[in-house]
Enzyme design. Structure first.
Site, PDB file in Angstrom:
ATOM      1  N   SER A 116     -28.650   5.879  31.011  1.00 26.83           N
ATOM      2  CA  SER A 116     -27.919   5.443  32.209  1.00 26.83           C
ATOM      3  C   SER A 116     -29.108   5.762  33.339  1.00 26.83           C
ATOM      4  O   SER A 116     -28.854   4.726  34.138  1.00 26.83           O
ATOM      5  CB  SER A 116     -26.718   6.120  32.494  1.00 26.83           C
ATOM      6  N   THR A 176     -25.749   6.854  37.267  1.00 27.30           N
ATOM      7  CA  THR A 176     -25.800   5.521  37.666  1.00 27.30           C
ATOM      8  C   THR A 176     -25.576   5.428  39.212  1.00 27.30           C
ATOM      9  O   THR A 176     -26.372   4.676  39.779  1.00 27.30           O
ATOM     10  CB  THR A 176     -24.459   4.482  36.798  1.00 27.30           C
ATOM     11  N   GLU A 215     -18.929   2.064  39.932  1.00 23.89           N
ATOM     12  CA  GLU A 215     -19.062   2.268  38.558  1.00 23.89           C
ATOM     13  C   GLU A 215     -17.737   2.859  37.788  1.00 23.89           C
ATOM     14  O   GLU A 215     -17.253   3.910  38.309  1.00 23.89           O
ATOM     15  CB  GLU A 215     -20.317   3.167  38.303  1.00 23.89           C
ATOM     16  N   HIS A 270     -19.082   7.869  23.861  1.00 19.66           N
ATOM     17  CA  HIS A 270     -19.856   8.795  23.113  1.00 19.66           C
ATOM     18  C   HIS A 270     -19.115   9.838  22.252  1.00 19.66           C
ATOM     19  O   HIS A 270     -19.462  10.474  21.315  1.00 19.66           O
ATOM     20  CB  HIS A 270     -20.614   9.993  24.039  1.00 19.66           C
ATOM     21  N   HIS A 314     -25.546  -0.501  29.562  1.00 23.04           N
ATOM     22  CA  HIS A 314     -25.919  -0.502  28.099  1.00 23.04           C
ATOM     23  C   HIS A 314     -24.553  -0.341  27.375  1.00 23.04           C
ATOM     24  O   HIS A 314     -23.343  -0.068  28.065  1.00 23.04           O
ATOM     25  CB  HIS A 314     -26.709   0.747  27.614  1.00 23.04           C
TER      26      HIS A 314
END
Length: 468
Positions: A140, A193, A337, A346, A388
């Site tokens: 990130s 981010t 975000e 994750h 991503h």
């Protein structure tokens, strides 16, 4: 009603009443499909001025195509963006109507490459080898820096190039142009981010230094998690947890020793969201440690089966930030975000992944409604994308061939995970408003499955070199 429950109620209400609109586009748009592509690239999007007055950059961290698809399946029992087949012969799955507001025909839809400096994306290899996208992926920090500055850098680096030299980001550029600027996140305010639009550091883990830089910055709005005196369940703690912010940094903000008006109570975020604004600079620290919701205790099997934190949601923070920034008659830039989509990816946690994507989607809906009430598409650009993909989510059987997600409304989709990290897949990008046609024109590379795509440095460079 708590802010959290208000957000969920809004999502459910919109989902239950949405009109599903197929995205076949005009004949000219259809002719621009790559054969077999599920991505729409059209120069026939509604005509709007080229240079936006306001830019709202919304990033679902880790939100690849299948993260959107899994949420659509959960909400409606149907989806799009799915692929299946053996390597070298991958085809899109037919069908799938628009579900989310950003999937509607008013939005341009392309893909985006995400790789860090020194790496690349090869469209042919991506669909000829199941493992290719598991290699050479960005983090990130590098992706955020590319998106914020228009320059590729190395994983782990924030707002600097590969040599460690400071790069100007579009927040700083907006301020130089006399505009307001801000960052908003559902994870710590100085995580990779948001930091990419607000800080400069060769080490993304140097969080205290980046907190200092952000507190001393000219930004008008900083909002996010990372509170040193609350845990992940939103409960107060006596001894500071200084993972993200030092107790002394918190005290400076809380005691009014900075240029920011500091808020942390949910009611104060709500006041700003309702238009009760009395300052041009706000630092909003949600009363939770890591994330607004993802980090709460309990193992989720299905979305929302573990009670959520009663803490401010991303939609409310987004509306609050827009009301502050909109005081500047010259316009603004803001990055918003949905950061915990990445955390759920994750963890390979489908239930909380859907929760986080829904929270992000609700924020997008709120921002769209704000634009239509307080601005217009002739002066404001909204970009919805990811930095991503995380987790390599696919259908349940992805070896030796790609498989599609399947499922029914209200159920967790049939799925599989193939990584605990990021991947080098293309991610979706949706845009609407002033400047969106320029984004479509910049998407001049072609993927055999996703269609036309843009690289993650392009929008910042449009901002620097064309719009502003």
């Amino acid at each position: 009603m708590s802010l959290k429950r208000r957000s969920l109620a809004l999502t459910c209400a919109i989902t239950s009443s949405i009109v599903l609109v197929g995205m076949t586009g005009t004949a000219a748009a259809q002719s621009s499909f790559v054969s077999g592509s599920s991505g729409l690239f059209s120069s026939e999007s509604p005509a709007t001025p080229s240079a936006p007055k306001n830019i709202i950059y919304m990033i679902g961290d880790g939100m690849g195509y299948n993260h959107v698809s899994a949420t659509n399946l959960f909400e409606t029992g149907q989806t799009r963006y799915q692929v299946e087949g053996e390597p070298g012969a991958v085809t899109p799955v037919e069908g799938g109507d628009a579900v989310q507001v950003f999937e509607g025909p008013e939005w341009i839809q392309v893909a985006q490459s995400t790789f860090q400096d020194g790496n690349s994306y090869d469209p042919q290899r991506a669909w000829a080898d199941l493992n290719y996208v598991n290699e050479n992926f960005t983090d990130s920090a590098a992706a955020g820096t590319a998106m914020a500055t228009g320059t590729k850098t190395t994983n782990g680096m924030i707002g600097v190039d590969t040599a460690g030299e400071t790069l100007k980001n579009t927040s700083e550029h907006a301020i130089e142009q006399g505009k307001a600027a801000g960052v908003v996140s559902s994870v710590p305010f100085n995580h990779a981010t948001p930091a990419a639009w607000a800080a400069h550091n060769s080490n993304r883990n140097d969080l205290h230094a980046m907190a200092d830089e952000m507190i001393a910055s000219d930004l008008n709005v900083i909002m996010g998690a990372g509170h040193p005196f609350y845990d992940n369940n939103g409960n107060p703690i006596a001894t500071a947890d200084e993972d993200y912010m030092l107790a002394s940094q918190y005290q400076r903000l809380a005691n009014g020793e900075t240029d920011f008006t500091f808020i942390e109570d949910d009611a104060d975020f709500e006041k700003l969201a309702n238009g009760d604004v009395s300052s041009t600079k706000y630092f909003g620290l949600a009363q939770v440690e890591d994330t607004l919701q993802h980090g709460r205790d309990g193992d989720s099997v299905t979305p929302y089966d573990v009670p959520q934190n009663d803490v401010v949601d991303l939609a409310t923070m987004s509306e609050a930030a827009l009301n502050v920034l909109n005081q500047d008659e010259d316009g603004f830039h803001v990055m918003i975000e949905g950061g915990a989509i990445d955390w759920a990816g994750h963890a390979n946690d489908i239930a909380r992944d859907i929760e986080e994507v829904q929270a992000f989607n609700t924020a997008v809906e709120t921002v769209v409604a704000w634009v239509e009430e307080n601005s217009s598409w002739d002066e404001t650009l909204i970009i919805v994308t990811a930095d991503h993909e995380t987790g390599y989510m696919t259908g349940p059987n992805n070896d030796p061939n790609w498989s599609a997600l399947t499922g029914a409304a209200g159920l967790v989709p049939n799925h599989g995970w193939h990584s605990g990290n990021h991947t080098n897949q293309l991610v979706p990008l949706f845009a609407r408003g002033a400047g969106s046609a320029d984004i479509a024109a910049a998407a001049d590379q072609v993927d055999p499955v996703r269609g036309n795509y843009i690289d993650n440095i392009e929008i910042a460079n449009l901002t620097f070199n064309k719009w502003w």
